[in-house]
Enzyme design. Structure first.
Site, PDB file in Angstrom:
ATOM      1  N   CYS A 244      40.188 -34.961  41.754  1.00  0.00           N
ATOM      2  CA  CYS A 244      39.425 -34.149  42.713  1.00  0.00           C
ATOM      3  C   CYS A 244      40.124 -34.134  44.087  1.00  0.00           C
ATOM      4  CB  CYS A 244      37.987 -34.632  42.796  1.00  0.00           C
ATOM      5  SG  CYS A 244      36.899 -33.429  43.560  1.00  0.00           S
TER       6      CYS A 244
ATOM      7  N   HIS B 280      36.175 -35.854  37.530  1.00  0.00           N
ATOM      8  CA  HIS B 280      36.108 -37.273  37.884  1.00  0.00           C
ATOM      9  C   HIS B 280      36.024 -38.193  36.675  1.00  0.00           C
ATOM     10  CE1 HIS B 280      35.528 -36.674  42.209  1.00  0.00           C
ATOM     11  NE2 HIS B 280      34.791 -35.627  41.891  1.00  0.00           N
TER      12      HIS B 280
ATOM     13  N   GLU C 222      36.577 -41.164  36.666  1.00  0.00           N
ATOM     14  CA  GLU C 222      36.072 -42.460  37.148  1.00  0.00           C
ATOM     15  C   GLU C 222      34.542 -42.530  37.148  1.00  0.00           C
ATOM     16  OE1 GLU C 222      37.280 -40.065  39.028  1.00  0.00           O
ATOM     17  OE2 GLU C 222      36.530 -40.095  41.083  1.00  0.00           O
TER      18      GLU C 222
END
Lengths: 191, 288
Positions: A84, A174, A176
């Site tokens: 991002c 994302h 994560e």
């Protein structure tokens, strides 16, 4: 190919953003996660992740820490992954902005391509050889042009959301924020 | 899914500074200084304190002007319990709503049912029970209430220490004690269980209310906050652009005293401060 058993010292740029989540993913895979805030810390790591956050804020902090030149050099020699805002930092061209940040990835990226937070969304798709991967798009950017040396590794509804140029990886979503570690695993397996 | 995405946006703010702005020009200054988001409001808290009267949601025209001016997320405040102001902000497509005690409460008993909205909410808290009640109502981000508009960090410190002391108690308690702790704190039991398991709040927790210097920001970060809100502290100081950039840098490098010493030099006058026991109205006591 590096075997999974080899422990890699993976840096996560820790100026701002979802740093903890990336460190956690790296650790869960058996590697060593290291927060990076300055050039000395950058020298200690073998691969680097640029997390999600706000790219304008990170740029300000990169300037204050005088980290841009070291990151440019790092990206030439070592694997680097931007998610991002991290992808925006890596891109050579940013729509509507006269300059880039690290600018080592031959793509054009459009910041905040979908609109406000109300337009944020999630879906599933392929990332390279990984099938059915959960993709979370939060005020996400999009790759609008990719250079000849750049491989598209992820698309969502026909739009480019993941690219790779040698060992530079950039994703508009994302990894994560999900429990699925396959993208981190694939990135850290390459050498 | 919406909750995960909204909690995710809050995660992206971590390690960052969210700044109060009252017009597009200030929003630009905040963005250039490295703010991760701006909070659009009509008057900063110290002016609300001075001028008195009912403080309400900002004029939509002002919010739209600020949205146009910057590329970073735009937040705006609604009065506690004023769900129609929240509906209007959602219609304006702001990125985040702060249901804030800094504005005059519209409801002295109930907060907004934030689950009904797609847009994310942040709410203030003085203690763990209050934080978990707001999360139970749908808030995806918590901030200390502190005491806004005072330039005095003491209340933010109190609220952060209280939340942490209560979290330590929850983490150390055997499971059979958690229901009684939930009752004592006035916290939803399920969220308390989640907290005991996670070892931290399930959402991001920022500092707010009284932060005026880079050292204040670093203090709150070292106390365990995920980031900071700065209200009057920037645009009521002598050199807002410089102070804003310094607070951004101090938030990231909060554990580096030598760097903090450099950052803190020659910033000009900070905002004038107020003592808490001389205040006419304690905003932190609004909402419960």
């Amino acid at each position: 190919m590096r075997s999974v058993a080899t422990k890699v010292r993976v840096g996560v740029l820790a100026l701002q953003g979802a740093v903890r989540e990336h460190l956690l993913a790296v650790t869960k895979l058996g590697h060593q996660g290291i927060p990076v805030r300055n050039e000395a810390e950058l020298k200690h790591v073998e691969a680097l992740i640029l997390p999600g956050g706000e790219s304008t804020a990170m740029r300000k902090l990169l300037d204050q820490a005088a980290l841009l030149p070291a990151l440019k050099t790092f990206a030439v020699h070592r694997p680097i992954l931007g998610t991002c805002a991290g992808a925006i930092l890596l891109s050579s061209r940013i729509v509507g902005q006269p300059t880039h940040h690290i600018g080592v990835l031959d793509v054009t990226i459009e910041r905040n391509a979908f609109g406000s937070q109300l337009n944020s969304f999630a879906g599933r798709g392929s990332v390279g050889a990984i099938k059915d991967y959960p993709m979370v798009f939060i005020r996400a950017p999009l790759f609008t042009e990719v250079g000849p040396g750049v491989q598209v590794i992820a698309q969502y509804q026909g739009q480019i959301v993941g690219v790779r140029q040698r060992s530079i990886w950039a994703l508009a979503f994302h990894p994560e924020l999900t429990e699925d570690l396959r993208v981190h695993e694939l990135f850290l397996k390459q050498e | 899914m919406r909750t995960e995405m909204n909690r995710g946006l809050a995660e992206m703010f971590k390690g960052g500074v969210i700044m109060d702005v009252v017009n597009a020009e200030q929003a630009k200054i905040a963005e250039v200084a490295g703010a991760v988001a701006v909070m659009a409001l009509e008057r900063v808290p110290s002016d609300i304190r001075k001028q008195g009267g009912v403080a309400r949601m900002s004029d939509p025209e002002l919010i739209l002007g600020i949205k146009q001016a910057v590329s970073i997320p735009v937040m705006a405040k609604v009065r506690i319990g004023h769900f129609v102001e929240a509906q209007i902000l959602e219609a304006l497509r702001v990125d985040f709503i702060d249901e804030s005690e800094v504005l005059t409460p519209a409801d002295e008993q109930f907060h907004i049912n934030k689950h009904k909205f797609s847009v994310p909410f942040v709410c203030g808290a003085r203690n763990l029970g209050e934080a978990l009640r707001r999360i139970g109502e749908g808030a995806v981000m918590i901030r200390t209430k502190g005491e806004a508009g005072t330039g005095n960090v003491v209340e933010a410190v109190r609220h952060m220490r209280t939340i942490q002391a209560e979290m330590r108690r929850v983490q150390l308690a055997p499971k059979e004690e958690l229901m009684t702790i939930a009752k004592e704190l006035g916290a939803p039991y399920e969220l308390l269980l989640e907290l005991a398991e996670l070892g931290r709040l399930p959402v991001v927790n920022f500092a707010a209310g009284g932060i005026a210097t880079p050292a204040d920001a670093a203090l709150m970060m070292q106390l365990g906050c995920d980031g900071v809100f700065v209200g009057s502290g920037i645009f009521k100081s002598a050199d807002p652009a410089r102070r804003a950039a310094a607070i951004v840098e101090a938030t990231t490098h909060c554990n580096d005293p030598e760097r903090l010493a450099k950052i803190s030099q020659g910033l000009g006058e900070a905002m004038p401060g107020l003592e808490i026991n001389r205040l006419e109205t304690a905003y932190a006591e609004r909402g419960h």
